[in-house]
Design a protein around this motif. Structure first.
Motif, PDB file in Angstrom:
ATOM      1  N   VAL A   1     -14.751  15.427  -8.808  1.00 16.71           N
ATOM      2  CA  VAL A   1     -15.409  15.283  -7.220  1.00 16.71           C
ATOM      3  C   VAL A   1     -16.292  16.639  -7.059  1.00 16.71           C
ATOM      4  CG1 VAL A   1     -14.652  15.283  -4.867  1.00 16.71           C
ATOM      5  CG2 VAL A   1     -13.141  14.109  -6.452  1.00 16.71           C
TER       6      VAL A   1
ATOM      7  N   ASP B   1     -13.199  12.812   0.362  1.00 13.20           N
ATOM      8  CA  ASP B   1     -13.484  12.585  -0.870  1.00 13.20           C
ATOM      9  C   ASP B   1     -12.547  12.847  -1.888  1.00 13.20           C
ATOM     10  OD1 ASP B   1     -16.167  12.194   0.357  1.00 13.20           O
ATOM     11  OD2 ASP B   1     -17.306  13.927  -0.541  1.00 13.20           O
TER      12      ASP B   1
ATOM     13  N   ARG C   1      -9.933  10.305  -1.622  1.00  9.78           N
ATOM     14  CA  ARG C   1     -10.094   9.018  -2.086  1.00  9.78           C
ATOM     15  C   ARG C   1     -10.194   9.096  -3.420  1.00  9.78           C
ATOM     16  NH1 ARG C   1     -15.052   8.635   0.792  1.00  9.78           N
ATOM     17  NH2 ARG C   1     -13.961   8.252   2.632  1.00  9.78           N
TER      18      ARG C   1
END
Lengths: 370, 81
Positions: free
Chosen positions: A121, A133, A136
């Protein structure tokens, strides 16, 4: 005035290393004479070594408990010979895909490659992940690896927000440089750090596994030994050094934070064409990174060394593989002419002021030569 | 209509490609597009960062004409304000 630490004048590369504190060196020397036997043995010498290993684990657990404001027990603490060993053991206990940030340490990113299906990420311009983010990307992963703070630019990561978003997700937190410098968050499953971060011996690192997490101990040789035979005297020294730092955490951190604030303002004021990197506020107290346009990082490190200041650099010309730091690259930062300052414990205001005086002439000398 | 100049910095390493780019940006009027060719691994990161920090816009980046290692960065000189 600045505690039990006396780093050499001009030393501004604490991440690279700092002198072992006198208290730690003394306790190590005393322990060395009593800890040569196998701590698992039932005879007298073995029990003596085992008792000192147990005391070191208890001491580290108490220090961590004080920093995190939660109770961490001695049997959650293991000593390993290096941070790399601790990281490898942490990840080996979680077969399956991982999620980690792009700004984890290079060794951790390498270890992550051994877990198929793992996902990275990215970070923003300050070097921080977005918790949404990250959450997820963490779906369906065995483990999330997220550093407490970045050791190159100092930016803290939102560990507690990631924990809140999914309390069931196990989090492996690399606490390098943050431990003893800022309070530890809660909610992580595994923590690793190296004793050299807190002026302890170089050959000792810690692996902390919280009770009740679903980590499978790999290579378990029993009795709290993981990752090979434990340097018990080193563990005793590491515990002493950590206890001394935790006791002085607030004072040390406040001084360092103010000194870095001075440097951030002074450098922006004195050096034309400079980019100061990392979060100015939500950061480690003692780390600052900046890039100076139109000069080589290597040449600037050498010019500063001539003037008595030891600093590090993430520029490609200083790196092993002629590539710039993966952290600077992930942030979209300017990577040339890069300098990382990391204040050692006990760093004096004189060293900081001296650096600010010396930097303009060092930059000018390099620019003239280029 | 905009001037298009080529700057071949292949073979040079940080900080030389950025110094050459900055010199070209300073010497040419607003609107000029400078095509910088570089095979310096640091240029991949430092050309976009330079454009963000200084008076230039990175229009595009691609592979060098005729192939080979590196990139071509199309950088436009911004109007001075």
């Amino acid at each position: 005035m600045v505690g039990n630490w006396h780093p050499p004048a001009g030393s501004l590369d604490a991440v690279g290393g700092q002198p072992v504190s006198a208290a730690a060196a003394g306790s190590m020397a005393a322990a060395a004479a009593q800890t040569w036997a196998d701590p698992r043995a039932l005879h007298h010498a073995g029990r003596q070594a085992g008792a000192l290993l147990g005391a070191a684990r208890s001491s580290v657990a108490e220090s961590l408990s004080a920093s995190a404001g939660t109770n961490i027990c001695a049997d959650e603490v293991y000593f390993t010979p290096s941070v790399l060993t601790a990281q490898a053991l942490a990840l080996a206990g979680y077969p399956g895909a991982l999620v980690m940030s792009t700004v984890e340490t290079a060794t951790l990113l390498d270890l992550g490659c051994l877990h198929p299906g793992s996902q990275l990420v990215g970070v923003d311009a300050l070097g921080r992940i977005d918790p949404v983010d990250f959450h997820r990307a963490a779906a369906g992963k065995a483990l999330a690896a997220l550093q407490l703070a970045n050791t190159e630019v100092g930016t803290c990561q939102p560990i507690e927000q990631v924990v809140t978003a999914d309390p069931a997700l196990p989090i492996f937190m690399d606490a390098s440089q943050g431990i003893g410098r800022i309070p530890l968050p809660q909610g992580w499953s595994i923590l690793t750090a190296g004793a050299r971060d807190w002026a302890g011996p170089a050959g000792v690192a810690i692996l902390v596994v919280r009770r009740g997490v679903n980590w499978l101990p790999p290579l378990n040789s029993g009795s709290g030994l993981l990752g090979g035979y434990t340097d018990i005297a080193g563990a005793v020294g590491a515990a002493t050094a950590l206890a001394a730092l935790i006791t002085n955490q607030v004072t040390q951190s406040e001084q360092a934070f103010a000194n870095i604030d001075l440097l951030r303002a002074g450098i922006a004021n004195k050096i034309p064409d400079v980019e100061i990197l990392g979060d100015p506020v939500w950061r480690l107290p003692h780390i600052l990174t900046f890039s100076v346009l139109y000069i080589s990082g290597e040449a600037l490190v050498i010019e500063l060394d001539k003037r008595g200041f030891a600093v590090a650099s993430g520029s490609a010309c200083v790196a092993d593989e002629a590539r710039p730091s993966h952290v600077l690259a992930a942030m979209g930062a300017y990577t040339g002419g890069n300098v990382r300052i990391s204040l050692p414990l006990g760093c004096t205001a004189e060293t900081v002021a001296g650096f600010l005086d010396a930097l303009p002439s060092a930059v000018a000398a390099v620019r003239e030569d280029t | 209509m905009d001037t298009h100049i080529w700057l071949d910095e292949r073979g040079t390493r940080c900080p030389l490609p950025i110094i050459a780019l900055n010199r070209a940006v300073m010497e040419h009027p607003a609107g000029t597009v400078i095509a910088l060719i570089s095979d310096d691994p640091a240029a991949k990161f430092d050309v976009p960062a330079y454009c963000r920090l200084k008076n230039a816009t990175l229009l595009s980046e691609g592979t060098p004409p005729g192939g080979g290692a590196g990139w071509v960065f199309n950088v436009q000189v911004n109007p001075t304000t």
